[in-house]
Design a protein around this motif. Structure first.
Motif, PDB file in Angstrom:
ATOM      1  N   HIS A 152      43.732  29.382  36.453  1.00  0.00           N
ATOM      2  CA  HIS A 152      43.086  29.567  35.146  1.00  0.00           C
ATOM      3  C   HIS A 152      41.822  28.709  34.995  1.00  0.00           C
ATOM      4  CE1 HIS A 152      46.679  31.739  34.048  1.00  0.00           C
ATOM      5  NE2 HIS A 152      47.399  30.701  34.428  1.00  0.00           N
ATOM      6  N   PRO A 153      40.828  28.905  35.881  1.00  0.00           N
ATOM      7  CA  PRO A 153      39.600  28.094  35.776  1.00  0.00           C
ATOM      8  C   PRO A 153      38.786  28.474  34.548  1.00  0.00           C
ATOM      9  CG  PRO A 153      39.290  29.864  37.352  1.00  0.00           C
ATOM     10  CD  PRO A 153      40.737  29.914  36.929  1.00  0.00           C
ATOM     11  N   ASP A 154      37.902  27.559  34.148  1.00  0.00           N
ATOM     12  CA  ASP A 154      36.984  27.838  33.041  1.00  0.00           C
ATOM     13  C   ASP A 154      35.734  28.555  33.535  1.00  0.00           C
ATOM     14  OD1 ASP A 154      38.390  26.534  30.824  1.00  0.00           O
ATOM     15  OD2 ASP A 154      38.106  24.729  32.026  1.00  0.00           O
ATOM     16  N   LEU A 155      35.460  28.466  34.841  1.00  0.00           N
ATOM     17  CA  LEU A 155      34.284  29.105  35.440  1.00  0.00           C
ATOM     18  C   LEU A 155      34.554  29.282  36.931  1.00  0.00           C
ATOM     19  CD1 LEU A 155      30.627  28.531  34.710  1.00  0.00           C
ATOM     20  CD2 LEU A 155      31.331  28.246  37.068  1.00  0.00           C
ATOM     21  N   ILE A 156      33.951  30.322  37.520  1.00  0.00           N
ATOM     22  CA  ILE A 156      34.100  30.581  38.954  1.00  0.00           C
ATOM     23  C   ILE A 156      32.715  30.633  39.579  1.00  0.00           C
ATOM     24  CG2 ILE A 156      34.929  32.225  40.701  1.00  0.00           C
ATOM     25  CD1 ILE A 156      36.941  33.210  38.477  1.00  0.00           C
ATOM     26  N   VAL A 157      32.522  29.851  40.652  1.00  0.00           N
ATOM     27  CA  VAL A 157      31.287  29.899  41.435  1.00  0.00           C
ATOM     28  C   VAL A 157      31.661  30.593  42.742  1.00  0.00           C
ATOM     29  CG1 VAL A 157      29.511  28.568  42.620  1.00  0.00           C
ATOM     30  CG2 VAL A 157      30.431  27.739  40.447  1.00  0.00           C
ATOM     31  N   MET A 158      30.953  31.704  43.047  1.00  0.00           N
ATOM     32  CA  MET A 158      31.366  32.533  44.178  1.00  0.00           C
ATOM     33  C   MET A 158      30.191  32.944  45.057  1.00  0.00           C
ATOM     34  SD  MET A 158      33.856  35.849  44.036  1.00  0.00           S
ATOM     35  CE  MET A 158      33.379  36.149  42.376  1.00  0.00           C
ATOM     36  N   ASP A 159      30.411  32.875  46.353  1.00  0.00           N
ATOM     37  CA  ASP A 159      29.432  33.349  47.332  1.00  0.00           C
ATOM     38  C   ASP A 159      29.421  34.877  47.309  1.00  0.00           C
ATOM     39  OD1 ASP A 159      27.613  33.359  49.452  1.00  0.00           O
ATOM     40  OD2 ASP A 159      29.149  33.088  50.981  1.00  0.00           O
ATOM     41  N   PHE A 160      28.331  35.453  47.789  1.00  0.00           N
ATOM     42  CA  PHE A 160      28.238  36.907  47.871  1.00  0.00           C
ATOM     43  C   PHE A 160      28.885  37.425  49.153  1.00  0.00           C
ATOM     44  CE2 PHE A 160      25.860  40.545  49.629  1.00  0.00           C
ATOM     45  CZ  PHE A 160      26.283  41.515  48.746  1.00  0.00           C
ATOM     46  N   SER A 161      28.450  36.910  50.308  1.00  0.00           N
ATOM     47  CA  SER A 161      28.914  37.400  51.615  1.00  0.00           C
ATOM     48  C   SER A 161      30.193  36.703  52.044  1.00  0.00           C
ATOM     49  CB  SER A 161      27.862  37.129  52.679  1.00  0.00           C
ATOM     50  OG  SER A 161      27.019  38.206  52.817  1.00  0.00           O
ATOM     51  N   MET A 162      31.306  37.464  52.021  1.00  0.00           N
ATOM     52  CA  MET A 162      32.595  36.916  52.454  1.00  0.00           C
ATOM     53  C   MET A 162      33.410  38.036  53.085  1.00  0.00           C
ATOM     54  SD  MET A 162      33.670  34.524  49.212  1.00  0.00           S
ATOM     55  CE  MET A 162      33.546  35.873  48.032  1.00  0.00           C
ATOM     56  N   PRO A 163      34.296  37.671  54.005  1.00  0.00           N
ATOM     57  CA  PRO A 163      35.169  38.693  54.600  1.00  0.00           C
ATOM     58  C   PRO A 163      36.259  39.111  53.603  1.00  0.00           C
ATOM     59  CG  PRO A 163      35.731  36.515  55.440  1.00  0.00           C
ATOM     60  CD  PRO A 163      34.504  36.353  54.587  1.00  0.00           C
ATOM     61  N   ALA A 164      36.923  40.201  53.893  1.00  0.00           N
ATOM     62  CA  ALA A 164      38.039  40.755  53.116  1.00  0.00           C
ATOM     63  C   ALA A 164      37.571  41.371  51.794  1.00  0.00           C
ATOM     64  CB  ALA A 164      39.142  39.729  52.870  1.00  0.00           C
ATOM     65  N   MET A 165      36.806  40.659  50.991  1.00  0.00           N
ATOM     66  CA  MET A 165      36.273  41.204  49.743  1.00  0.00           C
ATOM     67  C   MET A 165      35.071  40.353  49.365  1.00  0.00           C
ATOM     68  SD  MET A 165      38.049  41.578  45.980  1.00  0.00           S
ATOM     69  CE  MET A 165      38.938  43.105  46.198  1.00  0.00           C
ATOM     70  N   ASN A 166      33.905  40.996  49.240  1.00  0.00           N
ATOM     71  CA  ASN A 166      32.700  40.204  48.938  1.00  0.00           C
ATOM     72  C   ASN A 166      32.659  39.774  47.469  1.00  0.00           C
ATOM     73  OD1 ASN A 166      31.357  42.147  47.273  1.00  0.00           O
ATOM     74  ND2 ASN A 166      30.506  43.164  49.072  1.00  0.00           N
ATOM     75  N   GLY A 167      31.670  38.979  47.135  1.00  0.00           N
ATOM     76  CA  GLY A 167      31.549  38.423  45.798  1.00  0.00           C
ATOM     77  C   GLY A 167      31.336  39.450  44.701  1.00  0.00           C
ATOM     78  N   LEU A 168      30.608  40.530  45.011  1.00  0.00           N
ATOM     79  CA  LEU A 168      30.402  41.580  43.996  1.00  0.00           C
ATOM     80  C   LEU A 168      31.706  42.289  43.659  1.00  0.00           C
ATOM     81  CD1 LEU A 168      27.049  43.351  44.947  1.00  0.00           C
ATOM     82  CD2 LEU A 168      27.538  41.951  42.942  1.00  0.00           C
ATOM     83  N   GLU A 169      32.453  42.654  44.684  1.00  0.00           N
ATOM     84  CA  GLU A 169      33.732  43.342  44.463  1.00  0.00           C
ATOM     85  C   GLU A 169      34.706  42.429  43.719  1.00  0.00           C
ATOM     86  OE1 GLU A 169      33.592  46.006  48.563  1.00  0.00           O
ATOM     87  OE2 GLU A 169      34.411  43.968  48.594  1.00  0.00           O
ATOM     88  N   ALA A 170      34.817  41.197  44.180  1.00  0.00           N
ATOM     89  CA  ALA A 170      35.731  40.248  43.539  1.00  0.00           C
ATOM     90  C   ALA A 170      35.272  39.925  42.118  1.00  0.00           C
ATOM     91  CB  ALA A 170      35.824  38.966  44.362  1.00  0.00           C
TER      92      ALA A 170
END
Length: 158
Positions: free
Chosen positions: A86-104
């Motif tokens: 239950h974070p207050d904010l998420i910092v996420m990379d775009f390029s990642m395996p399994a599911m990229n940042g846009l999809e996630a």
């Protein structure tokens, strides 16, 4: 032993004393200040690179009052960790395996609509920024602009 009437008279004399009243007010302020400490905001960091996660964690914790509640290695991991942490904010990379940042990011916005997601990426594409904002991501920040990232974190969490 003092009778009840004598105790009541002592209390009345004490409360009428300006010194006693001042001491009481100061103690009350000090005690209530201890209970009014702000709750730290929490951030989930999502990046498939361990060095990038560690660097970002160190930077966030040393330059802000926020705490990092967890780290995830890809979009699928981010969804699971966000559900439990239950974070207050998420910092996420775009390029990642399994599911990229846009999809996630799209899934996270549907799952936790009140939690802002910030895309932190090395990619500098106008089309990707448009897609990210359309997916509900609140900001897209270049990895070389860590000061800009901190600015967005403060703006979104305070």
């Amino acid at each position: 032993m003092m009778g009840l009437e004598a105790i009541m008279q002592s209390i009345v004399r004490w409360t009428e004393s300006p010194t006693a009243l001042g001491e009481f007010k100061e103690r009350s302020k000090s005690m209530s200040a201890r209970f009014e400490q702000p709750i730290s905001k929490s951030i989930l960091i999502v990046d498939d690179s361990l060095p990038a996660r560690k660097l970002l964690r160190s930077f966030v914790e040393s330059r802000t009052s926020f705490e990092v509640c967890g780290e995830a290695v890809n979009g699928l991991d981010a969804i699971e960790k966000a559900r439990t942490l239950h974070p207050d904010l998420i910092v996420m990379d775009f390029s990642m395996p399994a599911m990229n940042g846009l999809e996630a990011g799209s899934v996270l916005k549907a799952m936790l609509p009140e939690v802002p997601v910030v895309m932190y990426t090395a990619h500098d594409s106008a089309a990707m920024k448009v897609q990210a904002l359309a997916a509900g991501i609140r900001a897209v920040v270049q990895k070389h602009d860590i000061d800009g990232l901190v600015g967005h974190l403060i703006e979104l969490l305070e």
